[in-house]
Motif scaffolding. Sequence first.
Motif, PDB file in Angstrom:
ATOM      1  N   LYS A 194       0.833  -1.209   0.000  1.00 41.99           N
ATOM      2  CA  LYS A 194       0.000   0.000   0.000  1.00 41.99           C
ATOM      3  C   LYS A 194       0.862   1.251   0.000  1.00 41.99           C
ATOM      4  O   LYS A 194       0.594   2.228  -0.698  1.00 41.99           O
ATOM      5  CB  LYS A 194      -0.901   0.026   1.245  1.00 41.99           C
ATOM      6  CG  LYS A 194      -2.113  -0.837   1.128  1.00 41.99           C
ATOM      7  CD  LYS A 194      -3.325  -0.179   1.837  1.00 41.99           C
ATOM      8  CE  LYS A 194      -4.564  -1.049   1.724  1.00 41.99           C
ATOM      9  NZ  LYS A 194      -4.508  -2.220   2.651  1.00 41.99           N
ATOM     10  N   PHE A 195       1.888   1.206   0.807  1.00 42.40           N
ATOM     11  CA  PHE A 195       2.814   2.324   0.920  1.00 42.40           C
ATOM     12  C   PHE A 195       3.455   2.627  -0.435  1.00 42.40           C
ATOM     13  O   PHE A 195       3.509   3.781  -0.879  1.00 42.40           O
ATOM     14  CB  PHE A 195       3.870   1.968   1.973  1.00 42.40           C
ATOM     15  CG  PHE A 195       4.947   2.981   2.179  1.00 42.40           C
ATOM     16  CD1 PHE A 195       4.648   4.326   2.389  1.00 42.40           C
ATOM     17  CD2 PHE A 195       6.282   2.588   2.157  1.00 42.40           C
ATOM     18  CE1 PHE A 195       5.661   5.254   2.584  1.00 42.40           C
ATOM     19  CE2 PHE A 195       7.301   3.506   2.351  1.00 42.40           C
ATOM     20  CZ  PHE A 195       6.989   4.847   2.557  1.00 42.40           C
ATOM     21  N   VAL A 196       3.884   1.589  -1.116  1.00 40.24           N
ATOM     22  CA  VAL A 196       4.511   1.779  -2.432  1.00 40.24           C
ATOM     23  C   VAL A 196       3.484   2.305  -3.437  1.00 40.24           C
ATOM     24  O   VAL A 196       3.773   3.215  -4.221  1.00 40.24           O
ATOM     25  CB  VAL A 196       5.162   0.467  -2.931  1.00 40.24           C
ATOM     26  CG1 VAL A 196       5.567   0.574  -4.393  1.00 40.24           C
ATOM     27  CG2 VAL A 196       6.378   0.127  -2.071  1.00 40.24           C
ATOM     28  N   LEU A 210       2.803  -0.934 -11.554  1.00 38.13           N
ATOM     29  CA  LEU A 210       3.732  -1.429 -10.536  1.00 38.13           C
ATOM     30  C   LEU A 210       3.957  -2.925 -10.732  1.00 38.13           C
ATOM     31  O   LEU A 210       3.011  -3.709 -10.675  1.00 38.13           O
ATOM     32  CB  LEU A 210       3.180  -1.171  -9.132  1.00 38.13           C
ATOM     33  CG  LEU A 210       3.955  -1.820  -7.976  1.00 38.13           C
ATOM     34  CD1 LEU A 210       5.371  -1.257  -7.862  1.00 38.13           C
ATOM     35  CD2 LEU A 210       3.193  -1.640  -6.662  1.00 38.13           C
ATOM     36  N   VAL A 211       5.208  -3.284 -10.974  1.00 35.07           N
ATOM     37  CA  VAL A 211       5.563  -4.698 -11.038  1.00 35.07           C
ATOM     38  C   VAL A 211       6.237  -5.063  -9.724  1.00 35.07           C
ATOM     39  O   VAL A 211       7.274  -4.496  -9.368  1.00 35.07           O
ATOM     40  CB  VAL A 211       6.506  -4.984 -12.226  1.00 35.07           C
ATOM     41  CG1 VAL A 211       6.912  -6.461 -12.249  1.00 35.07           C
ATOM     42  CG2 VAL A 211       5.851  -4.596 -13.545  1.00 35.07           C
ATOM     43  N   ALA A 212       5.637  -5.971  -9.001  1.00 38.32           N
ATOM     44  CA  ALA A 212       6.201  -6.394  -7.715  1.00 38.32           C
ATOM     45  C   ALA A 212       7.231  -7.487  -7.987  1.00 38.32           C
ATOM     46  O   ALA A 212       6.890  -8.569  -8.465  1.00 38.32           O
ATOM     47  CB  ALA A 212       5.084  -6.920  -6.808  1.00 38.32           C
ATOM     48  N   PHE A 247      12.101   4.657  -7.805  1.00 37.73           N
ATOM     49  CA  PHE A 247      10.937   4.532  -8.686  1.00 37.73           C
ATOM     50  C   PHE A 247      10.136   5.820  -8.821  1.00 37.73           C
ATOM     51  O   PHE A 247       9.541   6.097  -9.860  1.00 37.73           O
ATOM     52  CB  PHE A 247      10.053   3.344  -8.277  1.00 37.73           C
ATOM     53  CG  PHE A 247       9.354   3.475  -6.956  1.00 37.73           C
ATOM     54  CD1 PHE A 247       8.104   4.060  -6.868  1.00 37.73           C
ATOM     55  CD2 PHE A 247       9.947   2.979  -5.791  1.00 37.73           C
ATOM     56  CE1 PHE A 247       7.447   4.160  -5.645  1.00 37.73           C
ATOM     57  CE2 PHE A 247       9.299   3.066  -4.578  1.00 37.73           C
ATOM     58  CZ  PHE A 247       8.058   3.663  -4.487  1.00 37.73           C
ATOM     59  N   GLU A 248      10.152   6.639  -7.772  1.00 37.90           N
ATOM     60  CA  GLU A 248       9.400   7.891  -7.890  1.00 37.90           C
ATOM     61  C   GLU A 248      10.060   8.828  -8.891  1.00 37.90           C
ATOM     62  O   GLU A 248       9.398   9.435  -9.744  1.00 37.90           O
ATOM     63  CB  GLU A 248       9.294   8.573  -6.527  1.00 37.90           C
ATOM     64  CG  GLU A 248       8.345   7.835  -5.605  1.00 37.90           C
ATOM     65  CD  GLU A 248       8.762   7.932  -4.161  1.00 37.90           C
ATOM     66  OE1 GLU A 248       9.938   7.601  -3.857  1.00 37.90           O
ATOM     67  OE2 GLU A 248       7.927   8.337  -3.342  1.00 37.90           O
ATOM     68  N   VAL A 269       9.579  -2.971  -8.523  1.00 38.76           N
ATOM     69  CA  VAL A 269       9.938  -2.743  -7.126  1.00 38.76           C
ATOM     70  C   VAL A 269       9.920  -4.055  -6.350  1.00 38.76           C
ATOM     71  O   VAL A 269       8.904  -4.744  -6.307  1.00 38.76           O
ATOM     72  CB  VAL A 269       8.965  -1.723  -6.485  1.00 38.76           C
ATOM     73  CG1 VAL A 269       9.323  -1.504  -5.024  1.00 38.76           C
ATOM     74  CG2 VAL A 269       8.983  -0.411  -7.254  1.00 38.76           C
ATOM     75  N   GLY A 270      11.058  -4.384  -5.774  1.00 46.89           N
ATOM     76  CA  GLY A 270      11.166  -5.635  -5.032  1.00 46.89           C
ATOM     77  C   GLY A 270      11.284  -5.448  -3.538  1.00 46.89           C
ATOM     78  O   GLY A 270      10.322  -5.599  -2.783  1.00 46.89           O
ATOM     79  N   SER A 271      12.478  -5.074  -3.099  1.00 45.85           N
ATOM     80  CA  SER A 271      12.764  -5.116  -1.666  1.00 45.85           C
ATOM     81  C   SER A 271      11.898  -4.175  -0.832  1.00 45.85           C
ATOM     82  O   SER A 271      11.619  -4.467   0.331  1.00 45.85           O
ATOM     83  CB  SER A 271      14.253  -4.848  -1.419  1.00 45.85           C
ATOM     84  OG  SER A 271      14.717  -3.807  -2.213  1.00 45.85           O
ATOM     85  N   THR A 272      11.449  -3.076  -1.404  1.00 42.09           N
ATOM     86  CA  THR A 272      10.598  -2.175  -0.623  1.00 42.09           C
ATOM     87  C   THR A 272       9.250  -2.824  -0.303  1.00 42.09           C
ATOM     88  O   THR A 272       8.615  -2.494   0.695  1.00 42.09           O
ATOM     89  CB  THR A 272      10.392  -0.836  -1.357  1.00 42.09           C
ATOM     90  OG1 THR A 272      11.671  -0.266  -1.606  1.00 42.09           O
ATOM     91  CG2 THR A 272       9.583   0.140  -0.533  1.00 42.09           C
ATOM     92  N   ILE A 273       8.846  -3.762  -1.133  1.00 42.03           N
ATOM     93  CA  ILE A 273       7.593  -4.469  -0.858  1.00 42.03           C
ATOM     94  C   ILE A 273       7.834  -5.728  -0.025  1.00 42.03           C
ATOM     95  O   ILE A 273       7.180  -5.956   0.989  1.00 42.03           O
ATOM     96  CB  ILE A 273       6.887  -4.873  -2.177  1.00 42.03           C
ATOM     97  CG1 ILE A 273       6.505  -3.636  -2.987  1.00 42.03           C
ATOM     98  CG2 ILE A 273       5.649  -5.729  -1.885  1.00 42.03           C
ATOM     99  CD1 ILE A 273       6.037  -3.942  -4.394  1.00 42.03           C
ATOM    100  N   PHE A 274       8.783  -6.527  -0.468  1.00 52.74           N
ATOM    101  CA  PHE A 274       8.943  -7.861   0.123  1.00 52.74           C
ATOM    102  C   PHE A 274      10.032  -7.950   1.178  1.00 52.74           C
ATOM    103  O   PHE A 274      10.244  -9.004   1.767  1.00 52.74           O
ATOM    104  CB  PHE A 274       9.229  -8.886  -0.978  1.00 52.74           C
ATOM    105  CG  PHE A 274       8.109  -9.059  -1.969  1.00 52.74           C
ATOM    106  CD1 PHE A 274       6.921  -9.678  -1.591  1.00 52.74           C
ATOM    107  CD2 PHE A 274       8.220  -8.592  -3.269  1.00 52.74           C
ATOM    108  CE1 PHE A 274       5.882  -9.842  -2.498  1.00 52.74           C
ATOM    109  CE2 PHE A 274       7.183  -8.748  -4.181  1.00 52.74           C
ATOM    110  CZ  PHE A 274       6.014  -9.377  -3.794  1.00 52.74           C
ATOM    111  N   GLY A 275      10.756  -6.881   1.393  1.00 53.90           N
ATOM    112  CA  GLY A 275      11.867  -6.924   2.334  1.00 53.90           C
ATOM    113  C   GLY A 275      13.169  -7.250   1.616  1.00 53.90           C
ATOM    114  O   GLY A 275      13.166  -7.718   0.476  1.00 53.90           O
ATOM    115  N   ALA A 276      14.273  -7.005   2.290  1.00 57.79           N
ATOM    116  CA  ALA A 276      15.587  -7.239   1.684  1.00 57.79           C
ATOM    117  C   ALA A 276      15.734  -8.700   1.299  1.00 57.79           C
ATOM    118  O   ALA A 276      15.189  -9.581   1.956  1.00 57.79           O
ATOM    119  CB  ALA A 276      16.688  -6.830   2.653  1.00 57.79           C
TER     120      ALA A 276
END
Length: 305
Positions: free
Chosen positions: A13-15, A37-39, A224-225, A237-244
């Motif tokens: 949601k934050f992303v 947004l591609v997770a 990304f912004e 966007v990977g780590s900002t969603i799923f963690g490092a």
Amino acid sequence: MGSKAPDIVRQLKFVIDRVNAAARSRPPHLQGKEPRLVAVSKTKPSLMIVEAYTSGQRHFGENYVQELVEKSTDPQILQNCADLRWHFIGNLQKNKVNKITGVPNLFMVETVDSEKLAMALNNSWGKLSRGEPLRIMVQVNTSGEENKSGVKPSEASALALFVRDKCPHLQLAGLMTIGSYESSTTATVNPDFQCLVQCRKEVAEALGVAELDLELSMGMSHDFEHAIETGSTNVRVGSTIFGARQYPPKPDSAASGAASEPNPSSASTSASTAGPGGDSAKQCSSTDKVEVAETELHSLSLNSS
Ligand SMILES: *Cc1c(COP(=O)(O)O)cnc(C)c1O
């Protein structure tokens, strides 16, 4: 290990909020289509994908062939995520093309960087008779780093024309780049992103289409912004969603798997070793990209509350 599972729904949601805010702050000539947004779920378990999907996310990216094959055929995902759309965003070898085209719910291959690869995908996809063409992007090496894949900026139009004229089973969706980590953290306006914008202009002219008919895939967790503000329509966007990400320790070196992983450490090590042909200076000189440069970047105050 030991770190507790990230709250994926909240981070997603934050992303998404940040994506939308960046989209609103784009200059008028870049307004229009909402960025996608591609997770990026590489190295993360299927359960996390299901969780993100359940909260509304549809596009997911993977950059290792075998991992994508496994996840896309995982019963958990097949049963719970019928409408999931996979993006392949890693290095693709010609001999693995059939594995990729066989992926259920494959939406796009973002990393086409040669005529041979385009033709192999075209032939493989054609044999499957899926009806609609496979979306692909031409990957451009905007930073000129040797450890990054992609065609030179000056070669993008030729490959785009090849796809249009010789690959009836492919549809050119746009251009993709990773860019150098350095550019993304030091420059006010990332020259690699500007380079891709400039490339699109040239490709659009060569194809006789409108610039905005071609997508731009650029921007990752840390930028990304900024990418959206300079025209990205597809952020990964990977780590900002799923963690490092935690990579399993490699038996011998960290080098083998690092080639396709655009992380800071691998990017900074080999950038300066200019071997034969490695000194081909960046084609995008970043001096006269007025259109983008004028876009004064709002320093978005991101409050995480
Ligand atoms: C891993 C990866 C990403 C996501 O990186 P984050 O920094 O985790 O957001 C984006 N693009 C490509 C090509 C990747 O391999």
